[in-house]
Design a protein around this motif. Structure first.
Motif, mmCIF file in Angstrom:
data_model
loop_
_atom_site.group_PDB
_atom_site.id
_atom_site.type_symbol
_atom_site.label_atom_id
_atom_site.label_comp_id
_atom_site.label_asym_id
_atom_site.label_seq_id
_atom_site.Cartn_x
_atom_site.Cartn_y
_atom_site.Cartn_z
ATOM 1 N N UNK A 49 0.764 -1.334 -0.051
ATOM 2 C CA UNK A 49 0.014 0.031 -0.034
ATOM 3 C C UNK A 49 0.862 1.234 0.081
ATOM 4 N N UNK A 50 1.980 1.197 0.983
ATOM 5 C CA UNK A 50 2.883 2.406 0.907
ATOM 6 C C UNK A 50 3.481 2.327 -0.431
ATOM 7 N N UNK A 51 3.829 1.375 -1.212
ATOM 8 C CA UNK A 51 4.603 1.471 -2.522
ATOM 9 C C UNK A 51 3.682 2.171 -3.614
ATOM 10 N N UNK A 52 2.426 1.719 -3.218
ATOM 11 C CA UNK A 52 1.575 2.504 -4.229
ATOM 12 C C UNK A 52 1.249 3.786 -4.099
ATOM 13 N N UNK A 53 1.355 4.483 -2.750
ATOM 14 C CA UNK A 53 1.101 5.693 -2.419
ATOM 15 C C UNK A 53 2.540 6.353 -2.917
ATOM 16 N N UNK A 88 4.478 5.735 -5.278
ATOM 17 C CA UNK A 88 4.309 6.113 -6.747
ATOM 18 C C UNK A 88 3.495 7.271 -6.963
ATOM 19 N N UNK A 89 2.262 7.522 -6.348
ATOM 20 C CA UNK A 89 1.552 8.660 -6.717
ATOM 21 C C UNK A 89 1.854 9.843 -5.951
ATOM 22 N N UNK A 90 2.182 9.667 -4.607
ATOM 23 C CA UNK A 90 2.622 11.043 -4.133
ATOM 24 C C UNK A 90 3.886 11.681 -4.628
ATOM 25 N N UNK A 91 4.719 10.857 -4.907
ATOM 26 C CA UNK A 91 5.832 11.360 -5.417
ATOM 27 C C UNK A 91 5.879 11.448 -6.871
ATOM 28 N N UNK A 116 10.987 8.798 7.359
ATOM 29 C CA UNK A 116 9.460 9.052 7.506
ATOM 30 C C UNK A 116 8.576 8.089 8.081
ATOM 31 N N UNK A 117 7.567 8.442 8.531
ATOM 32 C CA UNK A 117 6.509 7.237 9.317
ATOM 33 C C UNK A 117 5.398 6.840 8.037
ATOM 34 N N UNK A 118 4.769 5.719 8.366
ATOM 35 C CA UNK A 118 3.564 5.590 7.674
ATOM 36 C C UNK A 118 2.375 6.461 7.773
ATOM 37 N N UNK A 119 2.352 7.421 8.788
ATOM 38 C CA UNK A 119 1.417 8.054 9.250
ATOM 39 C C UNK A 119 1.482 9.477 8.326
ATOM 40 N N UNK A 120 2.323 9.615 7.640
ATOM 41 C CA UNK A 120 2.627 10.674 6.814
ATOM 42 C C UNK A 120 1.717 10.515 5.633
ATOM 43 N N UNK A 121 1.357 9.157 5.371
ATOM 44 C CA UNK A 121 0.732 8.966 4.081
ATOM 45 C C UNK A 121 -0.772 8.961 4.422
ATOM 46 N N UNK A 122 -1.685 9.130 3.450
ATOM 47 C CA UNK A 122 -3.146 9.335 3.725
ATOM 48 C C UNK A 122 -3.673 8.055 3.483
ATOM 49 N N UNK A 123 -3.482 7.297 4.411
ATOM 50 C CA UNK A 123 -4.064 5.964 4.537
ATOM 51 C C UNK A 123 -5.416 5.645 4.940
#
Length: 611
Positions: A489-493, A495-498, A604-611
């Motif tokens: 899920x993080x990898x997908x995020x 690709x999109x956010x960066x 960074x931590x996972x909490x930075x991502x809009x999960x």
């Protein structure tokens, strides 16, 4: 005569252990169901046959495709395989190539099996008895070769004093004017080499460039050179470099799928339009006629028909022998004319060129070459150059007992332990300074420099910490290796956010289960691979998924730090590492890596991502 030297006896024992492990691991029986073989990445099923033809020496060749994501890490070009279908007798063969979902294999049979297009066909790995036989023969003959056996004893000596040789100053006129000092020093050492020289090439240090220059210098000095490597890809890389410099090369070995630029430098390519090729073509037509006659007898027939069919297939076999003899006769002139002959160890051994005098043998990727394979081709030359990096992944060995006896030690690792004549290529040209820094310090003791133009230009290395998120590892379905859905899920995020360009991005992981799942969820244009399959490759952007996340701090084979050295040195511009600091942080290696990130990258931590 059986070997008496304890080290040779140990290697022979290891070959037996590995062979037994292969037989056990690759068997399709009650203990090893097709489902479990597929889960372990040992079988591909079903495969769709897209084309059939008769190729090298008139053997049946099959082009196929996979209709599903599969773990193909162990299906390297040149491995022994069996083609099978439920309820039918399997047919032995060799994998020519497999890239993505398209592949090709050759069958050692007079014709295609009747069932080849029935829709239930698969291929599985098979014990490589051919290579095993060659290695045993080479080791058993070693003691009778006085000079070579002396070198073997030196490399296995328990004495603390290393074999040392100081290169004499050299005044070479370099063809490649942009070689750095360490590359020039290595080339000079190879030219002045009297027995064995090692080129230690960490990631991105221009090892192939250095070897090409050295080979050209050896030719200039009147030498005839042999070049080998455990993989066809590495052999082809050097072949292409030499062809670009107009060197007379001959690439041997029936690899089947060969680059166009190299094909015209293979025996087949060189003889393509000659008179001899017409003879071979006529023989192939005769073989085809016999085959057609044999195929009149289908699956159900009596004793007399069976005997007739066997006689016809025997004729096909005889014609093949004739084709091989004709090819060998025609190739002899080509061997004499070439300055450099290249092939894998088995390819060179099969070429039967031991009557030709070669001065130097260069083994590239020597860190991936198990020791007995090297002794198969050492008798072909008088001097040796071993090039590679023993601090990256060692050769693949299946038998744990053989590993305990040191069978996964490469010829490079063994030689480095007893030789002083080691030349480090000390400047890397692949990755930004921050990406190279950790491996440079940890593995290469601070001796690896980064080319000035790769100085940092912003943030190039990031760790995304999943600690406390509940993103735990799980055992994959069908017994497949570990997976971590949260990290995907993080990898997908990312690709999109960066806004990562999929064509410039690769996703890698130590676990084949994670790789198989990633192929289903990440954009198709992203290169997705296990770390082991990605050795020797690079991409602008790498996302590395560590997978391990548990309450016990168990990191499994993340403990093999050499695998991590490969993983951390593939990215050119951006490296994103996703992992659980609570699980990996108790290990000293990963703890020092996390400390490095805090100083030289972004934590960074996972909490930075809009999960």
């Amino acid at each position: 005569m059986p070997a008496t030297n304890p080290h040779i006896k140990r290697l022979l024992q290891c070959i037996d252990l590995e062979e037994k492990e292969q037989v056990k691991r690759y068997s399709l029986d009650q203990q090893h169901t097709l489902r479990s073989l597929k889960a372990e990445g040992l079988a591909l099923h079903p495969v769709t046959v897209t084309r059939k033809n008769f190729g090298y020496a008139d053997y049946p060749e099959i082009i196929f495709r996979l209709n599903f994501p599969a773990e193909t890490n162990l299906f390297k070009d040149g491995v022994a395989i069996e083609c099978f279908s439920h309820g039918e007798e399997p047919v032995k063969g060799v994998l020519i190539s497999l890239e993505g979902k398209a592949g090709e294999f050759r069958l050692f049979a007079p014709d295609f099996p009747d069932w080849i297009e029935d829709g239930n066909v698969g291929i599985k790995l098979a014990p490589d008895q051919r290579t095993t036989t060659i290695m045993k023969k080479a080791l058993n003959e070693l003691e009778s070769n006085k000079e070579l056996f002396q070198l073997f004893e030196q490399l296995h000596s328990t004495a603390t004093e290393k074999i040392s040789a100081n290169p004499k100053p050299s005044l070479l006129s370099f063809n490649n004017k942009i070689l750095n000092d360490s590359q020039q020093h290595a080339v000079a050492a190879i030219v002045e080499n009297e027995r064995i020289t090692i080129v230690h090439g960490p990631p991105g240090t221009g090892k192939t460039t250095t070897l090409i220059e050295a080979i050209m210098q050896l030719i200039k000095a009147g030498e005839k050179v042999l070049v080998s490597a455990p993989s066809n890809t590495a052999v082809d890389n050097i072949a292409k470099g030499l062809i670009a410099q107009n060197v007379r090369v001959l690439r041997v070995g029936n690899t089947g799928k060969i680059d166009e630029t190299i094909f015209s430098h293979t025996p087949e390519g060189r003889l393509a339009n000659g008179k001899q090729q017409k003879e071979i073509k006529e023989l192939k037509i005769r073989a085809e006629e016999f085959r057609k006659m044999a195929l009149k007898y289908k699956r159900s027939f009596g004793k007399a028909e069976r005997e007739q069919r066997n006689l016809l297939f025997k004729e096909v076999k005889n014609i093949r022998v004739e084709i091989k003899k004709l090819q060998a006769y025609n190739e002899e002139k080509l061997y004499t004319e070439a300055n450099v002959i290249l092939g894998t160890p088995v390819g060179l051994y099969d070429a039967k060129i031991n009557h030709i005098k070669f001065h130097t043998l260069v083994i590239d990727e020597a860190g991936q070459c198990i020791e007995p394979l090297a002794w198969c081709i050492f008798p072909l030359a008088q001097k040796y150059v071993l090039a590679g990096d023993h601090l990256q992944l060692p050769p693949t060995v299946l038998s744990n007992d053989a590993v305990r006896l040191g069978f996964n030690q490469s010829i490079l690792e063994i030689s480095i332990a007893s030789l002083d004549r080691v030349f480090l290529l000390n400047t890397q040209y692949r990755m930004r300074e921050a990406i190279a820094g950790f491996s440079g310090n940890y593995f290469y003791k601070g001796m690896l420099q980064t080319a000035a133009y790769l100085n940092n230009h912003g943030t190039h290395i990031s760790f995304i910490d999943t600690a406390g998120s509940g993103y735990n590892e799980v055992q994959g379905s069908n017994g497949m290796s570990l997976q971590n859905e949260g990290e995907l899920i993080i990898a997908q995020k990312l690709v999109n956010t960066e806004a990562l360009d999929p064509l410039k991005t690769a996703f890698i992981s130590p676990y084949s289960g994670q790789v198989a799942t990633a192929k289903e969820v990440l954009p198709k244009a992203i290169r997705i691979s296990t770390i082991d399959s990605f050795q020797g490759q690079e991409k602008e952007i790498i996302i590395l998924s560590l997978v391990r996340s548990n309450d016990d701090g168990d990191i499994g084979f993340l403990k093999d730090y050499r695998r991590m050295n490969v993983a951390l040195t593939r990215a050119k511009e951006q490296l994103f590492v996703i992992g659980d600091s609570a699980t990996i942080g108790a290990d000293a290696f990963y703890n020092s890596f996390l400390t490095y990130i805090e100083k030289n990258g972004t934590y960074r931590t996972v909490w930075e991502f809009d999960l």
